[in-house]
Design a protein around this motif. Structure first.
Motif, short mmCIF file in Angstrom:
data_model
loop_
_atom_site.label_atom_id
_atom_site.label_comp_id
_atom_site.label_asym_id
_atom_site.label_seq_id
_atom_site.Cartn_x
_atom_site.Cartn_y
_atom_site.Cartn_z
N LYS A 166 -2.22 4.53 -2.58
CA LYS A 166 -3.82 4.29 -2.53
C LYS A 166 -4.15 5.25 -1.29
O LYS A 166 -5.12 6.09 -1.38
CB LYS A 166 -3.80 2.83 -1.61
CG LYS A 166 -5.17 2.54 -1.60
CD LYS A 166 -5.52 1.00 -1.21
CE LYS A 166 -5.38 0.05 -2.49
NZ LYS A 166 -5.48 -1.24 -2.23
N ALA A 167 -3.21 5.32 -0.16
CA ALA A 167 -3.68 6.59 0.89
C ALA A 167 -3.87 8.12 0.23
O ALA A 167 -4.77 8.56 0.80
CB ALA A 167 -2.70 6.58 2.01
N GLN A 168 -3.19 8.31 -0.87
CA GLN A 168 -3.44 9.60 -1.49
C GLN A 168 -4.64 9.55 -2.67
O GLN A 168 -4.83 10.51 -3.13
CB GLN A 168 -1.92 9.85 -2.17
CG GLN A 168 -0.85 10.31 -1.38
CD GLN A 168 0.14 10.96 -1.99
OE1 GLN A 168 0.29 11.37 -3.07
NE2 GLN A 168 1.57 10.47 -1.23
N GLY A 169 -5.30 8.21 -2.60
CA GLY A 169 -6.20 8.30 -3.60
C GLY A 169 -5.95 8.39 -5.05
O GLY A 169 -6.57 8.51 -6.03
N GLU B 73 0.79 1.04 -1.04
CA GLU B 73 0.10 1.95 0.03
C GLU B 73 -0.09 3.33 0.24
O GLU B 73 -1.02 4.02 0.25
CB GLU B 73 0.38 1.29 1.38
CG GLU B 73 0.10 -0.17 1.57
CD GLU B 73 0.79 -1.08 2.85
OE1 GLU B 73 0.44 -2.17 2.64
OE2 GLU B 73 1.54 -0.38 3.51
N ILE B 74 1.13 3.85 -0.07
CA ILE B 74 1.07 5.36 -0.24
C ILE B 74 0.38 6.01 -1.25
O ILE B 74 -0.28 6.94 -0.95
CB ILE B 74 2.84 5.89 -0.25
CG1 ILE B 74 3.62 5.70 0.93
CG2 ILE B 74 2.88 7.30 -0.69
CD1 ILE B 74 5.20 5.57 0.58
N THR C 159 4.89 -1.07 0.17
CA THR C 159 4.67 0.28 0.70
C THR C 159 4.22 1.44 -0.12
O THR C 159 3.68 2.39 0.04
CB THR C 159 6.03 0.59 1.45
OG1 THR C 159 6.26 -0.16 2.69
CG2 THR C 159 6.04 1.86 2.38
N ASP D 14 7.14 11.43 -1.80
CA ASP D 14 5.89 11.14 -1.77
C ASP D 14 4.71 12.36 -2.31
O ASP D 14 3.47 11.89 -2.73
CB ASP D 14 5.60 10.73 -0.13
CG ASP D 14 6.07 9.41 0.29
OD1 ASP D 14 6.75 8.94 -0.38
OD2 ASP D 14 6.15 9.44 1.57
#
Ligand SMILES: [Mg+2]
Length: 169
Positions: free
Chosen positions: A58-61, A55-56, A52, A19
């Motif tokens: 996106k969550a990290q920009g 999403e990971i 997923t 990640d």
């Protein structure tokens, strides 16, 4: 010679990247191949692990786009649940859609990476565009005669890459 077929990174699949990979390597945008990179050819919709992964990111920009050589219906249907920008019939190693995607992301070439399972398509495209690339092993053997032909030519290059092991080449 043939340096244009050498990826920057090599992993078994896109799901094997840690990640922290993106941040650690200064990546702000990811250009994904679909077929045999995210899912096998016969899989119409993204699996949970693909959802997923997006999403990971996106969550990290981190921005994402799909750059596929497949046709409009296939790519549109696949991209919808991921809410990702998509480009179809890209004719990789042609770079036109790669440059469009980078421009739409508002990023610099050095901040973007392309991921795919074919040296003569995805990795060559990355080299031509002057961006980093991640080579992954194909998810299934279910491929057209033309792709199997390209696979046969890829063999010595894939051997050279796999001798270096997973990670940065
Ligand atoms: Mg592919």
């Amino acid at each position: 010679m043939f340096n244009f077929l050498m990826p920057t990174y090599y992993y078994r699949t896109v799901f094997d990247l840690p990640d922290s990979f993106w941040r650690d390597n200064g990546i702000k945008g990811v250009l994904f191949d679909i077929d045999n990179t995210l899912e096998p050819y016969a899989t119409e919709l993204p699996s949970d692990r693909t959802v997923t992964l997006f999403e990971i990111l996106k969550a990290q920009g981190i921005k994402t786009a799909i750059i596929s050589n497949n046709h409009k219906e296939r790519v549109e249907r696949f991209a919808a649940p991921l809410k990702a920008e998509y480009y179809y019939e890209s004719l990789k190693p042609k770079t036109e859609n790669v440059f469009k995607a980078i421009e739409n992301m508002g990023l610099k070439r050095e901040e973007v990476v392309i991921i795919g399972d074919q040296l003569f398509t995805d990795i060559w495209c990355g080299s031509r565009a002057g961006i980093r690339s991640i080579f992954v092993e194909r998810l299934s053997d279910d491929e057209s005669a033309f792709i199997r032909f390209k696979r046969a030519i890829e063999i010595p290059f894939v051997k050279k890459i796999s001798r270096k092991g997973y990670g940065k080449i």
